[in-house]
Scaffold this motif. Sequence first.
Motif, mmCIF file in Angstrom:
data_model
loop_
_atom_site.group_PDB
_atom_site.id
_atom_site.type_symbol
_atom_site.label_atom_id
_atom_site.label_comp_id
_atom_site.label_asym_id
_atom_site.label_seq_id
_atom_site.Cartn_x
_atom_site.Cartn_y
_atom_site.Cartn_z
ATOM 1 N N ARG A 207 0.780 -1.194 -0.095
ATOM 2 C CA ARG A 207 0.114 0.159 0.089
ATOM 3 C C ARG A 207 0.847 1.323 0.096
ATOM 4 O O ARG A 207 0.582 2.189 -0.626
ATOM 5 N N ASN A 298 -9.716 -4.876 -0.330
ATOM 6 C CA ASN A 298 -8.619 -3.807 0.204
ATOM 7 C C ASN A 298 -8.541 -2.767 -0.710
ATOM 8 O O ASN A 298 -7.873 -2.594 -1.524
ATOM 9 N N THR A 299 -9.603 -1.785 -0.556
ATOM 10 C CA THR A 299 -9.823 -0.642 -1.506
ATOM 11 C C THR A 299 -9.879 0.634 -0.513
ATOM 12 O O THR A 299 -10.133 0.396 0.555
ATOM 13 N N ARG A 300 -9.439 1.853 -1.025
ATOM 14 C CA ARG A 300 -9.532 3.016 -0.332
ATOM 15 C C ARG A 300 -9.645 4.041 -1.227
ATOM 16 O O ARG A 300 -9.235 3.943 -2.532
ATOM 17 N N GLY A 308 -6.893 -0.041 -4.945
ATOM 18 C CA GLY A 308 -6.932 -1.377 -4.293
ATOM 19 C C GLY A 308 -7.509 -2.461 -5.268
ATOM 20 O O GLY A 308 -7.503 -2.468 -6.320
#
Length: 343
Positions: A207, A298-300, A308
């Motif tokens: 990330r 797993n995203t933002r 993500g």
Amino acid sequence: MEEREIIRIEGLTKRFPGKDGDVVALEGINLSVNAGEIFGIIGLSGAGKSTLVRCINLLERPTEGRVTVCGQELSMLKGKELREARRGIGMIFQQFNLLMQRTALENICFPLLLAGVGKRAAEARALELLEIVGLSEKRNAYPAQLSGGQKQRVAIARALANEPKVLLCDEATSALDPTTTRSILALLKEINANLGITVIVITHEMRVVEEICSRVAILDASHIVEMGRVEEIFKKPKTAAARRLLFPGGEQHAEIPAFGTKSQRMLRIVFDGMTPFEPVIANMVLACGAPVNILFANTRAIEGKTVGQMVVQLPEAQDAVSRIEAYLNTQNVHYEEVADHVF
């Protein structure tokens, strides 16, 4: 604009003596970094990444190979010449490495005084740097009076004191919480953009790489196993090492929740910052009339864009799968089919 190389590493090997013979930390490393870019070096613990970054400024002298920075082959320098060359390479660490009995201002002045800069000029430069890192009001604070993020900002200011061309960041955000990590990464991006300093980011967190770096090299078992633009590696990882970094649990089998059978197909859906932050999966299910099971997400949102990945289990019916793939194509969302052994 033509890219200009600032760091070149050729055939770098580093061995350490061990009880039962030499231990190979790095072997046959070839790497080129362009001036002004933010370059990531990523790997799991023991991959050799911290040894590599210490070879760049010759805190560790390579057993074999050449390291060239700003046109100087550092591996040929010793003594005063090497110390002079190192002033062009700043470095920040995971544990900050501040002098606890000195104030923030005094910590930043320290490398300037060692370089022979007068006290008044050193303090003037340190005050400029405290403003750059947003800590002007903390000039007289001691490290014990600062938060982790503030300590790292002081460390960054200290690393910039001698106006380096290159800034090495060795796990610089690993000791920080997620919010502070984002603020430090934003600061590094500002420094790169405003001062033109080349930044090398050493990390074990994908990330961090996807948020700040333009290119990345993946280290595994002392070798570079994959290298290229971050978005390309994120979309299409070619090696087991890259997949281990992208997926929690690495290459181990995941426990598939009850939703049909394990023979059903799975898609890895990648959000690379080109997609507006909106419920893509929910909209896809509504538009296609076909449910999917989310196995991993797993995203933002970064600056209003989605970054993500998700892994979804597809319906059994092929016509439903075709509608889902067609929908993702119309939304310009990258996807690839994955097997359960890579999730």
